[in-house]
Design a protein around this motif. Structure first.
Motif, PDB file in Angstrom:
ATOM      1  N   ALA A  37       0.888  -1.394  -0.120  1.00  0.00           N
ATOM      2  CA  ALA A  37       0.044   0.133   0.065  1.00  0.00           C
ATOM      3  C   ALA A  37       0.706   1.234   0.052  1.00  0.00           C
ATOM      4  O   ALA A  37       1.430   1.608   0.925  1.00  0.00           O
ATOM      5  N   ALA A  38       1.104   1.948  -1.258  1.00  0.00           N
ATOM      6  CA  ALA A  38       1.853   3.107  -1.206  1.00  0.00           C
ATOM      7  C   ALA A  38       1.782   4.192  -0.273  1.00  0.00           C
ATOM      8  O   ALA A  38       2.729   4.761   0.254  1.00  0.00           O
ATOM      9  N   ARG A  39       0.561   4.347   0.277  1.00  0.00           N
ATOM     10  CA  ARG A  39       0.151   5.537   1.110  1.00  0.00           C
ATOM     11  C   ARG A  39      -0.096   4.646   2.581  1.00  0.00           C
ATOM     12  O   ARG A  39      -0.489   5.482   3.426  1.00  0.00           O
ATOM     13  N   GLY A  40       0.318   3.463   2.692  1.00  0.00           N
ATOM     14  CA  GLY A  40       0.227   3.121   3.905  1.00  0.00           C
ATOM     15  C   GLY A  40      -1.177   2.449   4.466  1.00  0.00           C
ATOM     16  O   GLY A  40      -1.393   2.328   5.616  1.00  0.00           O
ATOM     17  N   LEU A  41      -2.209   2.855   3.890  1.00  0.00           N
ATOM     18  CA  LEU A  41      -3.666   2.697   4.187  1.00  0.00           C
ATOM     19  C   LEU A  41      -4.293   1.389   3.980  1.00  0.00           C
ATOM     20  O   LEU A  41      -4.279   0.655   2.689  1.00  0.00           O
ATOM     21  N   ALA A  42      -5.028   0.906   4.893  1.00  0.00           N
ATOM     22  CA  ALA A  42      -6.052  -0.181   4.764  1.00  0.00           C
ATOM     23  C   ALA A  42      -7.353   0.393   5.009  1.00  0.00           C
ATOM     24  O   ALA A  42      -7.497   1.316   6.050  1.00  0.00           O
ATOM     25  N   LEU A  43      -8.235   0.089   4.057  1.00  0.00           N
ATOM     26  CA  LEU A  43      -9.585   0.977   4.196  1.00  0.00           C
ATOM     27  C   LEU A  43     -10.677  -0.299   4.064  1.00  0.00           C
ATOM     28  O   LEU A  43     -10.556  -1.219   3.401  1.00  0.00           O
ATOM     29  N   VAL A  44     -11.322  -0.390   5.338  1.00  0.00           N
ATOM     30  CA  VAL A  44     -12.543  -1.284   5.424  1.00  0.00           C
ATOM     31  C   VAL A  44     -13.594  -0.466   4.889  1.00  0.00           C
ATOM     32  O   VAL A  44     -14.062   0.486   5.959  1.00  0.00           O
ATOM     33  N   LEU A  59      -7.525   8.890  -3.851  1.00  0.00           N
ATOM     34  CA  LEU A  59      -6.442   7.601  -3.937  1.00  0.00           C
ATOM     35  C   LEU A  59      -6.183   7.417  -5.362  1.00  0.00           C
ATOM     36  O   LEU A  59      -7.226   7.321  -5.913  1.00  0.00           O
ATOM     37  N   LYS A  60      -5.357   6.680  -5.687  1.00  0.00           N
ATOM     38  CA  LYS A  60      -5.152   6.078  -6.859  1.00  0.00           C
ATOM     39  C   LYS A  60      -4.790   4.660  -6.590  1.00  0.00           C
ATOM     40  O   LYS A  60      -4.100   4.093  -5.704  1.00  0.00           O
ATOM     41  N   PRO A  61      -4.917   3.822  -7.895  1.00  0.00           N
ATOM     42  CA  PRO A  61      -4.290   2.372  -7.554  1.00  0.00           C
ATOM     43  C   PRO A  61      -3.003   2.129  -7.024  1.00  0.00           C
ATOM     44  O   PRO A  61      -2.144   2.957  -7.493  1.00  0.00           O
ATOM     45  N   GLY A  62      -2.983   1.497  -6.289  1.00  0.00           N
ATOM     46  CA  GLY A  62      -1.796   1.040  -5.430  1.00  0.00           C
ATOM     47  C   GLY A  62      -1.549   1.822  -3.896  1.00  0.00           C
ATOM     48  O   GLY A  62      -0.651   1.558  -3.430  1.00  0.00           O
ATOM     49  N   ASP A  63      -2.405   2.678  -3.925  1.00  0.00           N
ATOM     50  CA  ASP A  63      -2.137   3.458  -2.715  1.00  0.00           C
ATOM     51  C   ASP A  63      -2.718   2.709  -1.573  1.00  0.00           C
ATOM     52  O   ASP A  63      -1.984   2.988  -0.400  1.00  0.00           O
ATOM     53  N   ALA A  64      -3.615   2.042  -1.321  1.00  0.00           N
ATOM     54  CA  ALA A  64      -4.322   1.452  -0.309  1.00  0.00           C
ATOM     55  C   ALA A  64      -4.718  -0.203  -0.592  1.00  0.00           C
ATOM     56  O   ALA A  64      -4.952  -0.357  -1.699  1.00  0.00           O
ATOM     57  N   LYS A  65      -4.938  -0.795   0.451  1.00  0.00           N
ATOM     58  CA  LYS A  65      -5.477  -2.103   0.625  1.00  0.00           C
ATOM     59  C   LYS A  65      -6.769  -1.856   1.097  1.00  0.00           C
ATOM     60  O   LYS A  65      -7.021  -1.312   1.949  1.00  0.00           O
ATOM     61  N   VAL A  86      -0.586  -5.434   7.527  1.00  0.00           N
ATOM     62  CA  VAL A  86       0.325  -4.841   8.134  1.00  0.00           C
ATOM     63  C   VAL A  86       1.759  -5.208   8.206  1.00  0.00           C
ATOM     64  O   VAL A  86       2.795  -4.323   8.163  1.00  0.00           O
ATOM     65  N   TYR A  87       1.892  -6.526   8.103  1.00  0.00           N
ATOM     66  CA  TYR A  87       3.135  -7.173   8.479  1.00  0.00           C
ATOM     67  C   TYR A  87       3.641  -7.413   6.900  1.00  0.00           C
ATOM     68  O   TYR A  87       5.021  -7.308   6.719  1.00  0.00           O
ATOM     69  N   LEU A  88       3.043  -7.677   6.022  1.00  0.00           N
ATOM     70  CA  LEU A  88       3.518  -7.715   4.664  1.00  0.00           C
ATOM     71  C   LEU A  88       3.353  -7.009   3.256  1.00  0.00           C
ATOM     72  O   LEU A  88       4.072  -7.152   2.434  1.00  0.00           O
ATOM     73  N   LEU A  89       2.233  -5.991   3.793  1.00  0.00           N
ATOM     74  CA  LEU A  89       2.027  -4.962   2.685  1.00  0.00           C
ATOM     75  C   LEU A  89       1.872  -3.643   2.829  1.00  0.00           C
ATOM     76  O   LEU A  89       1.446  -3.029   2.286  1.00  0.00           O
TER      77      LEU A  89
END
Length: 176
Positions: A37-44, A59-65, A86-89
């Motif tokens: 996640a290029a911007r370090g974000l996970a969005l639920v 955001l753009k593709p690749g910025d977030a999970k 968190v640990y791998l992505l």
């Protein structure tokens, strides 16, 4: 579509999607994106098709999970995915984003959903947990705490919630 054996046929049911993909692939430009996640974000967020998560948050593709499910709920599977993210992505912050006029927040209980499906379609869904909750802010509070106190996620992981308004496109932070 059914054949004589009672099995459902999907022949032709997805042709429009595969044809659209052919056009998409002709101008595909996302090859080579890293899986982090290029911007370090996970969005639920919810699976509701009125939500465009990337555009909504600039955001753009690749910025977030992006993790989507009915009601934007933090389920055991969501937690499993967040641990991996968190640990791998590259995820270092989490936003939970339910929305206004959500069907999962407008029903009385899982029992009401089970009853409705059984009455309307004759299918017994009681083996599933839908995580419905007509107290949307209470559900959000609960889900934030599940992440904040999960033993496999780092202490101090920034986690917050907000509500997306499907009628205005606005995101309102919720301090819980």
């Amino acid at each position: 579509m059914s054949d004589n054996s009672g099995a459902t046929s999907s022949e032709g049911a997805f042709d429009d999607l595969f044809a659209a993909n052919e056009a998409y692939a002709q101008s595909f430009s996302l090859g080579g994106l890293k899986p982090v996640a290029a911007r370090g974000l996970a969005l639920v967020t919810c699976m509701d098709s009125r939500i465009e998560p990337l555009d909504t948050l600039g955001l753009k593709p690749g910025d977030a999970k992006i993790l989507r499910n009915a009601g934007a709920r933090v389920t055991d599977d969501t937690l499993r995915t967040l641990v991996l993210a968190v640990y791998l992505l590259g995820v270092d912050r989490v936003l939970i984003l339910p929305h206004t006029r959500c069907k999962m927040a407008s029903v009385e209980s899982d029992d009401a959903v089970h009853d409705l499906i059984r009455e309307e379609y004759g299918v017994d869904t009681r083996s599933l947990e839908f995580h419905t909750d007509n107290d949307q802010l209470g559900a959000l509070r609960h889900d934030l705490e599940r992440i904040r106190h999960h033993p496999l996620l780092p202490q101090g992981l920034p986690v917050t919630g907000a509500i997306y308004d499907v009628d205005t496109g606005r995101v309102t932070p919720v301090d819980l």
